[in-house]
Design a protein around this motif. Structure first.
Motif, PDB file in Angstrom:
ATOM      1  N   PHE A 252      -0.200  -0.418  -4.700  1.00 13.93           N
ATOM      2  CA  PHE A 252       0.636  -1.791  -4.341  1.00 13.93           C
ATOM      3  C   PHE A 252       2.300  -1.036  -4.514  1.00 13.93           C
ATOM      4  N   LEU A 253       2.555  -0.200  -5.486  1.00 11.53           N
ATOM      5  CA  LEU A 253       3.509   0.079  -6.087  1.00 11.53           C
ATOM      6  C   LEU A 253       4.301   1.289  -5.032  1.00 11.53           C
ATOM      7  N   VAL A 254       3.685   1.974  -4.597  1.00 11.64           N
ATOM      8  CA  VAL A 254       4.060   3.199  -3.726  1.00 11.64           C
ATOM      9  C   VAL A 254       3.865   3.362  -2.426  1.00 11.64           C
ATOM     10  N   SER A 255       3.194   2.477  -2.017  1.00 12.02           N
ATOM     11  CA  SER A 255       2.971   2.365  -0.550  1.00 12.02           C
ATOM     12  C   SER A 255       3.983   2.164   0.267  1.00 12.02           C
ATOM     13  N   THR A 256       4.172   2.974   1.366  1.00 11.60           N
ATOM     14  CA  THR A 256       5.136   2.733   2.524  1.00 11.60           C
ATOM     15  C   THR A 256       4.387   2.583   3.773  1.00 11.60           C
ATOM     16  N   ALA A 257       3.350   2.254   3.945  1.00 15.05           N
ATOM     17  CA  ALA A 257       2.556   1.889   5.038  1.00 15.05           C
ATOM     18  C   ALA A 257       3.120   0.620   5.684  1.00 15.05           C
TER      19      ALA A 257
END
Length: 172
Positions: free
Chosen positions: A22-27
Motif C-alpha cells: 500500500f505504501l510502496v506500490s507504483t503500479a
C-alpha cells in the motif's frame, strides 16, 4: 510533544510496515465505476473481504466491502450480482439489494472525470455464511459494528459508508 514516524522496530499496532504494498506500490491504477454490497447478517454482523496484498489493486491488504468495478454496459445491480457471485459464490435475486448511498470521486485532474461507487444493502441469514466460498481476496470476516469501526485497515470509502450505515438512525 510532536508525534512523528516511530522507529521501525516500534511500529504501533495496526501501522503498516514501511515496505507494505500500500505504501510502496507504483503500479498503475485505473478507477472505474463500482457497485458494492453492505452485507449484513441477520445477527447484525457485517461481512467484509480481506483484500489481497498485491500492488495492482486499490488498498491492498485492507478490509473492504464485497463487489467491485462494473463491466461495460452493466447496470449497478447486474455488476453487483456478478461480483457477489465471483467473490463469494453468492447468488441472490436482483430484488434483494437495496440502494443505500453513493460516493462520487473527481478524477478530472488525470482526465478520468467523475467516478461513482454505489453502496447497496443486502441482509443475509447467518446460516448462509457456511455456504459462502471465497473467490477473491484473502479471507471473509464477520464483524460486529463496534469491532468493524475500530479496525485499523479498512478501505476509507467503505469505512465511511459502513459508518453511515451503522449510524443511519442518528443522521438527519
Amino acid at each position: 510533544m510532536i508525534v512523528g514516524d516511530p522507529p521501525r522496530d516500534e511500529q504501533p499496532s495496526g501501522m503498516l510496515p514501511p515496505d507494505h504494498p500500500f505504501l510502496v506500490s507504483t503500479a498503475r491504477l485505473r478507477p472505474q465505476p463500482a457497485a458494492v454490497a453492505i452485507l449484513q447478517l441477520d445477527d447484525g454482523r457485517y461481512l467484509l473481504q480481506h483484500r489481497d496484498a498485491i500492488p495492482q489493486i486499490f488498498f491492498p491488504d485492507h478490509w473492504g466491502l464485497f463487489g467491485g468495478a462494473m463491466e461495460e454496459g452493466e447496470t449497478e445491480i447486474d455488476g453487483l450480482l456478478r461480483e457477489l457471485h465471483e467473490e463469494l459464490a453468492l447468488v441472490i435475486p436482483a430484488s434483494l439489494p437495496r440502494y443505500f448511498s453513493r460516493i462520487d470521486f473527481d478524477f478530472t485532474y488525470c482526465g478520468l472525470g467523475k467516478i461513482s461507487r454505489a453502496f447497496y444493502e443486502v441482509t443475509l441469514p447467518t446460516k448462509q455464511l457456511s455456504e459462502l466460498r471465497l473467490g477473491e481476496g484473502r479471507a471473509i470476516g464477520a464483524f460486529s459494528a463496534q469491532a468493524l469501526l475500530a479496525m485499523p485497515r479498512i478501505t476509507p470509502y467503505d469505512a465511511f459508508a459502513l459508518w453511515q450505515h451503522i449510524n443511519r438512525s442518528r443522521i438527519g
